[in-house]
Write a protein that holds these residues in place. Sequence first.
Motif, PDB file in Angstrom:
ATOM      1  N   ARG A   5       0.796  -1.170   0.163  1.00 10.89           N
ATOM      2  CA  ARG A   5       0.147   0.091   0.152  1.00 10.89           C
ATOM      3  C   ARG A   5       0.698   1.149  -0.117  1.00 10.89           C
ATOM      4  O   ARG A   5       1.665   1.756   0.562  1.00 10.89           O
ATOM      5  CB  ARG A   5      -0.571   0.041   1.259  1.00 10.89           C
ATOM      6  N   LEU A   6       0.438   2.439  -0.899  1.00 10.90           N
ATOM      7  CA  LEU A   6       1.389   3.761  -0.960  1.00 10.90           C
ATOM      8  C   LEU A   6       0.222   4.100  -0.926  1.00 10.90           C
ATOM      9  O   LEU A   6      -0.519   4.341  -1.637  1.00 10.90           O
ATOM     10  CB  LEU A   6       2.106   3.675  -2.451  1.00 10.90           C
ATOM     11  N   LYS A   7       0.986   5.428  -0.079  1.00 12.24           N
ATOM     12  CA  LYS A   7       0.272   6.920   0.100  1.00 12.24           C
ATOM     13  C   LYS A   7       0.657   8.033  -0.741  1.00 12.24           C
ATOM     14  O   LYS A   7       1.710   7.926  -1.244  1.00 12.24           O
ATOM     15  CB  LYS A   7       0.325   7.404   1.454  1.00 12.24           C
ATOM     16  N   THR A   8       0.028   8.837  -0.742  1.00  8.98           N
ATOM     17  CA  THR A   8       0.419   9.397  -2.400  1.00  8.98           C
ATOM     18  C   THR A   8      -0.975  10.972  -2.268  1.00  8.98           C
ATOM     19  O   THR A   8      -1.518  10.579  -2.319  1.00  8.98           O
ATOM     20  CB  THR A   8       0.748   8.903  -4.340  1.00  8.98           C
ATOM     21  N   ASP A   9      -0.237  11.841  -2.991  1.00  4.23           N
ATOM     22  CA  ASP A   9      -1.536  13.249  -3.115  1.00  4.23           C
ATOM     23  C   ASP A   9      -2.237  12.921  -4.385  1.00  4.23           C
ATOM     24  O   ASP A   9      -2.471  13.036  -4.545  1.00  4.23           O
ATOM     25  CB  ASP A   9      -0.359  14.517  -3.314  1.00  4.23           C
ATOM     26  N   LEU A  11      -2.020  10.958  -8.026  1.00  2.70           N
ATOM     27  CA  LEU A  11      -1.672   9.167  -9.208  1.00  2.70           C
ATOM     28  C   LEU A  11      -2.049   9.196  -9.994  1.00  2.70           C
ATOM     29  O   LEU A  11      -2.873  10.070 -10.285  1.00  2.70           O
ATOM     30  CB  LEU A  11      -2.312   8.295  -8.300  1.00  2.70           C
ATOM     31  N   LYS A  38       3.518  14.683  -3.024  1.00  3.03           N
ATOM     32  CA  LYS A  38       3.859  13.044  -3.571  1.00  3.03           C
ATOM     33  C   LYS A  38       3.322  12.755  -4.250  1.00  3.03           C
ATOM     34  O   LYS A  38       2.073  12.711  -3.873  1.00  3.03           O
ATOM     35  CB  LYS A  38       3.964  12.440  -1.803  1.00  3.03           C
TER      36      LYS A  38
END
Length: 83
Positions: A5-9, A11, A38
């Motif tokens: 799982r990745l968190k990003t602002d 995608l 991000k």
Amino acid sequence: MKIERLKTDLLIIGGGTAGCYAAITAAQNASQDAAGLKILIVEKANIKRSGCLAAGVNALNAYITEGRTPKDYVEYAKKDADG
């Protein structure tokens, strides 16, 4: 299969020209409030066959590997574009 799982602002789907320029544009236009924006670019296939700009090569170099010729690439492109 490993799931991560990745968190990003932001995608961006696709590491081709449009995806890379979208990431650059977003980073350049981010407000001071979003200075740490991000950005994550995801690509569907192995870098040898997809996301050529992100890999630092153009499509021609990615498809013409050992044993292949420019004609092979042209035939591939024709088939991919339905003739």
